[in-house]
Design a protein around this motif. Structure first.
Motif, PDB file in Angstrom:
ATOM      1  N   SER A 112       8.239   4.170   5.573  1.00  0.00           N
ATOM      2  CA  SER A 112       8.737   4.618   4.260  1.00  0.00           C
ATOM      3  C   SER A 112       7.870   4.113   3.110  1.00  0.00           C
ATOM      4  N   LYS A 113       6.560   4.179   3.300  1.00  0.00           N
ATOM      5  CA  LYS A 113       5.630   3.777   2.241  1.00  0.00           C
ATOM      6  C   LYS A 113       5.313   4.969   1.344  1.00  0.00           C
ATOM      7  N   HIS A 114       4.965   4.685   0.103  1.00  0.00           N
ATOM      8  CA  HIS A 114       4.641   5.697  -0.895  1.00  0.00           C
ATOM      9  C   HIS A 114       3.160   6.058  -0.740  1.00  0.00           C
ATOM     10  N   ILE A 115       2.886   7.121   0.032  1.00  0.00           N
ATOM     11  CA  ILE A 115       1.487   7.450   0.320  1.00  0.00           C
ATOM     12  C   ILE A 115       0.828   8.279  -0.787  1.00  0.00           C
ATOM     13  N   GLY A 116       1.505   8.417  -1.919  1.00  0.00           N
ATOM     14  CA  GLY A 116       0.863   9.005  -3.087  1.00  0.00           C
ATOM     15  C   GLY A 116       0.365   7.932  -4.037  1.00  0.00           C
ATOM     16  N   ASP A 117       0.777   6.708  -3.788  1.00  0.00           N
ATOM     17  CA  ASP A 117       0.415   5.561  -4.622  1.00  0.00           C
ATOM     18  C   ASP A 117      -0.951   5.018  -4.214  1.00  0.00           C
ATOM     19  N   HIS A 118      -1.851   4.855  -5.182  1.00  0.00           N
ATOM     20  CA  HIS A 118      -3.214   4.426  -4.880  1.00  0.00           C
ATOM     21  C   HIS A 118      -3.285   3.030  -4.283  1.00  0.00           C
ATOM     22  N   GLU A 119      -2.468   2.133  -4.757  1.00  0.00           N
ATOM     23  CA  GLU A 119      -2.481   0.766  -4.229  1.00  0.00           C
ATOM     24  C   GLU A 119      -2.058   0.757  -2.762  1.00  0.00           C
ATOM     25  N   THR A 120      -1.030   1.555  -2.457  1.00  0.00           N
ATOM     26  CA  THR A 120      -0.569   1.661  -1.076  1.00  0.00           C
ATOM     27  C   THR A 120      -1.652   2.249  -0.189  1.00  0.00           C
ATOM     28  N   LEU A 121      -2.283   3.317  -0.647  1.00  0.00           N
ATOM     29  CA  LEU A 121      -3.347   3.955   0.126  1.00  0.00           C
ATOM     30  C   LEU A 121      -4.518   3.003   0.352  1.00  0.00           C
ATOM     31  N   THR A 122      -4.847   2.240  -0.666  1.00  0.00           N
ATOM     32  CA  THR A 122      -5.948   1.288  -0.546  1.00  0.00           C
ATOM     33  C   THR A 122      -5.652   0.250   0.522  1.00  0.00           C
ATOM     34  N   GLN A 123      -4.444  -0.265   0.519  1.00  0.00           N
ATOM     35  CA  GLN A 123      -4.072  -1.270   1.511  1.00  0.00           C
ATOM     36  C   GLN A 123      -4.124  -0.694   2.922  1.00  0.00           C
ATOM     37  N   LEU A 124      -3.656   0.534   3.085  1.00  0.00           N
ATOM     38  CA  LEU A 124      -3.697   1.176   4.395  1.00  0.00           C
ATOM     39  C   LEU A 124      -5.142   1.363   4.855  1.00  0.00           C
ATOM     40  N   ALA A 125      -6.006   1.705   3.908  1.00  0.00           N
ATOM     41  CA  ALA A 125      -7.423   1.917   4.221  1.00  0.00           C
ATOM     42  C   ALA A 125      -8.076   0.615   4.676  1.00  0.00           C
ATOM     43  N   VAL A 126      -7.754  -0.459   4.002  1.00  0.00           N
ATOM     44  CA  VAL A 126      -8.310  -1.762   4.365  1.00  0.00           C
ATOM     45  C   VAL A 126      -7.861  -2.149   5.780  1.00  0.00           C
ATOM     46  N   GLU A 127      -6.634  -1.812   6.119  1.00  0.00           N
ATOM     47  CA  GLU A 127      -6.097  -2.159   7.435  1.00  0.00           C
ATOM     48  C   GLU A 127      -6.865  -1.493   8.571  1.00  0.00           C
ATOM     49  N   VAL A 128      -7.427  -0.312   8.310  1.00  0.00           N
ATOM     50  CA  VAL A 128      -8.174   0.376   9.377  1.00  0.00           C
ATOM     51  C   VAL A 128      -9.668   0.074   9.321  1.00  0.00           C
ATOM     52  N   GLY A 129     -10.078  -0.750   8.349  1.00  0.00           N
ATOM     53  CA  GLY A 129     -11.463  -1.191   8.325  1.00  0.00           C
ATOM     54  C   GLY A 129     -12.333  -0.634   7.221  1.00  0.00           C
ATOM     55  N   LEU A 130     -11.745   0.065   6.243  1.00  0.00           N
ATOM     56  CA  LEU A 130     -12.524   0.584   5.128  1.00  0.00           C
ATOM     57  C   LEU A 130     -12.682  -0.479   4.040  1.00  0.00           C
TER      58      LEU A 130
END
Length: 217
Positions: A112-130
């Motif tokens: 239930s994360k807000h995947i339109g939010d830039h901060e949330t997207l950034t954190q998800l990206a970091v988790e996969v190695g970006l």
């Protein structure tokens, strides 16, 4: 669910298969911050009661459980997904599109994360190695927007109106969360069609590294 069925089918056929994810928005007009929940949205869209929308959605939840997915629809956050698609296209340039897609889907449907939010997207990206700074810079710009729109235009030309939609070998299309067996059948058909068929007999001269063998009459 369709994605999981496809993955199971690929394991069963034991053949190399390349999967490419494409961008498609169900509702490009939706805002980033949306009031209401998925049940309200479905009721408005399909002209049904909220109770009916909830019952239909629970059927989807049960189907998801059967393939090991945990859909938390009560707390799912509706939002515009264009930036999430841009992020997946950026991840593609780094060889991490599969991982980024999987992480975003899990964040949306299960966490239930807000995947339109830039901060949330950034954190998800970091988790996969970006790289964090590279992702922040990309999201703050229009980078990858043309790539997303290009996929959407292609989808329009093909006639895609919903998801999931699978195009196999550029000629066979499957819509909806089809059972694993259906994916297996289609892929086996493609493999069979792509096999080289020798049309002549073996009466001709054959040459290899040892020389040429003249056929006996």
């Amino acid at each position: 669910m369709g994605k999981r069925h496809l993955e199971d089918a690929i394991k069963r056929i034991n053949q190399p298969v390349e999967v490419t994810y494409r961008c498609f928005e169900l509702d490009p007009t939706i805002g980033r911050d949306v009031k209401g929940n998925i049940y309200d949205a479905l009721a408005r869209k399909y002209g049904m009661s909220v109770a009916q929308a909830k019952a239909n959605t629970q059927n989807v939840v049960q189907m998801a459980k059967r393939v090991g997915l945990d859909y938390q629809m009560d707390t799912l956050i509706l939002t515009n997904t264009f930036d999430a698609h841009r992020l997946t296209m950026f991840a593609k340039t780094q060889g991490l599109m599969k991982e980024m897609t999987e992480r975003i889907l899990h964040a949306y449907f299960t966490e239930s994360k807000h995947i339109g939010d830039h901060e949330t997207l950034t954190q998800l990206a970091v988790e996969v190695g970006l790289d964090r700074e590279a992702v922040e810079k990309m999201l703050a710009s229009d980078e990858m927007a043309d790539a997303v729109r290009g996929d959407q235009q292609t989808a329009k030309q093909i006639g895609v109106t919903g998801v999931p939609f699978f195009l196999i070998d550029q000629k066979y299309a499957l819509t909806g969360a089809q059972p694993t067996d259906v994916f297996v059948q289609v892929m086996e058909k493609v493999i069979s069609e792509n096999k080289i068929v020798v049309l002549n007999n073996d009466d001709g001269m054959i040459c290899d590294e040892n020389g040429c063998e003249i056929p006996k009459k």
